[in-house]
Write a protein that holds these residues in place. Structure first.
Motif, mmCIF file in Angstrom:
data_model
loop_
_atom_site.group_PDB
_atom_site.id
_atom_site.type_symbol
_atom_site.label_atom_id
_atom_site.label_comp_id
_atom_site.label_asym_id
_atom_site.label_seq_id
_atom_site.Cartn_x
_atom_site.Cartn_y
_atom_site.Cartn_z
ATOM 1 N N GLY A 135 51.684 75.864 118.173
ATOM 2 C CA GLY A 135 49.805 76.338 118.359
ATOM 3 C C GLY A 135 49.481 76.736 116.370
ATOM 4 N N ALA A 136 50.150 76.613 115.774
ATOM 5 C CA ALA A 136 49.014 77.322 114.401
ATOM 6 C C ALA A 136 48.331 75.970 113.587
ATOM 7 C CB ALA A 136 49.660 77.002 112.820
ATOM 8 N N ASP A 137 47.093 76.673 113.128
ATOM 9 C CA ASP A 137 45.640 75.798 113.563
ATOM 10 C C ASP A 137 46.117 74.945 112.471
ATOM 11 O OD1 ASP A 137 43.418 74.478 112.780
ATOM 12 O OD2 ASP A 137 42.263 76.784 112.127
ATOM 13 N N PRO A 138 45.991 73.446 112.566
ATOM 14 C CA PRO A 138 46.211 72.603 111.671
ATOM 15 C C PRO A 138 45.568 72.538 110.369
ATOM 16 C CG PRO A 138 45.345 71.180 113.350
ATOM 17 C CD PRO A 138 45.490 72.401 114.198
ATOM 18 N N TYR A 139 43.985 73.163 110.594
ATOM 19 C CA TYR A 139 43.175 73.190 109.568
ATOM 20 C C TYR A 139 43.654 74.263 108.692
ATOM 21 C CZ TYR A 139 40.374 69.278 111.862
ATOM 22 O OH TYR A 139 40.344 68.036 112.620
ATOM 23 N N ALA A 140 43.914 74.992 109.273
ATOM 24 C CA ALA A 140 44.548 76.425 107.982
ATOM 25 C C ALA A 140 45.678 76.216 106.926
ATOM 26 C CB ALA A 140 44.627 77.256 108.795
ATOM 27 N N VAL A 141 46.745 75.398 108.143
ATOM 28 C CA VAL A 141 47.703 74.980 107.604
ATOM 29 C C VAL A 141 47.249 74.003 106.380
ATOM 30 C CG1 VAL A 141 50.397 73.336 107.874
ATOM 31 C CG2 VAL A 141 49.484 75.332 109.667
ATOM 32 N N LEU A 142 46.707 73.141 106.711
ATOM 33 C CA LEU A 142 46.489 72.822 105.530
ATOM 34 C C LEU A 142 46.101 72.526 104.457
ATOM 35 C CD1 LEU A 142 44.697 69.095 107.363
ATOM 36 C CD2 LEU A 142 47.327 69.172 105.728
ATOM 37 N N GLY A 143 45.188 73.871 104.353
ATOM 38 C CA GLY A 143 44.895 74.956 103.332
ATOM 39 C C GLY A 143 45.410 75.217 102.696
ATOM 40 N N VAL A 144 46.310 75.899 103.882
ATOM 41 C CA VAL A 144 48.290 76.832 103.095
ATOM 42 C C VAL A 144 48.798 76.206 102.095
ATOM 43 C CG1 VAL A 144 49.816 78.180 103.258
ATOM 44 C CG2 VAL A 144 47.430 78.533 104.461
ATOM 45 N N LEU A 145 48.554 74.853 102.460
ATOM 46 C CA LEU A 145 49.077 74.257 101.971
ATOM 47 C C LEU A 145 48.654 73.694 100.267
ATOM 48 C CD1 LEU A 145 50.907 71.345 104.637
ATOM 49 C CD2 LEU A 145 52.401 73.411 103.181
ATOM 50 N N VAL A 146 47.561 73.383 100.887
ATOM 51 C CA VAL A 146 46.765 72.958 99.034
ATOM 52 C C VAL A 146 46.817 73.927 98.434
ATOM 53 C CG1 VAL A 146 44.487 72.645 98.425
ATOM 54 C CG2 VAL A 146 45.164 71.213 100.375
ATOM 55 N N GLU A 147 46.168 75.513 98.882
ATOM 56 C CA GLU A 147 46.705 76.621 98.158
ATOM 57 C C GLU A 147 48.028 76.942 96.851
ATOM 58 O OE1 GLU A 147 44.842 79.666 95.843
ATOM 59 O OE2 GLU A 147 43.805 77.685 96.869
#
Length: 111
Positions: free
Chosen positions: A55-67
């Motif tokens: 249930g992780a926020d997909p937008y937060a996951v994408l942000g973490v991956l980009v960073e």
């Protein structure tokens, strides 16, 4: 200046071809320890793939991956290769999006 050789290589003492049980046991132990350690890349990939299930926020996951990608380039890629690596990363992302059928995967090309 050439230094004189005291002993030529042909004068070297040959090592006897005999078993060394302690060395063999150490090698087996090191191999077992190495085999039992998890592969960090596998753990990372599994963690990323589980983010939806937990249930992780997909937008937060994408942000973490980009960073994470940016930090990896800046901190671990030699400065003279950073630009090429960044361009390749963007192209790879575009290719993967297109392969998965995501329209507009060419955002880096002007839309």
């Amino acid at each position: 200046m050439v230094l004189p050789h005291r002993h030529a290589w042909r004068d070297a003492v040959a090592m006897p071809d005999r078993p060394f049980p302690a060395v063999d046991a150490l090698i087996r132990r090191v191999q077992r320890v190495a085999a039992s350690r998890p592969d960090p890349m596998h753990i990372l990939a599994q963690t990323i793939s589980m983010t939806g299930e937990i249930g992780a926020d997909p937008y937060a996951v994408l942000g973490v991956l980009v960073e994470g990608a940016v930090l990896t380039i800046v901190q671990h890629i030699p400065a003279e290769q950073q630009m090429e690596t960044a361009v390749t990363l963007v192209r790879l992302l575009e290719e993967r999006l297109k392969a998965r059928g995501v329209p507009g995967g060419d955002a880096g090309q002007g839309g």
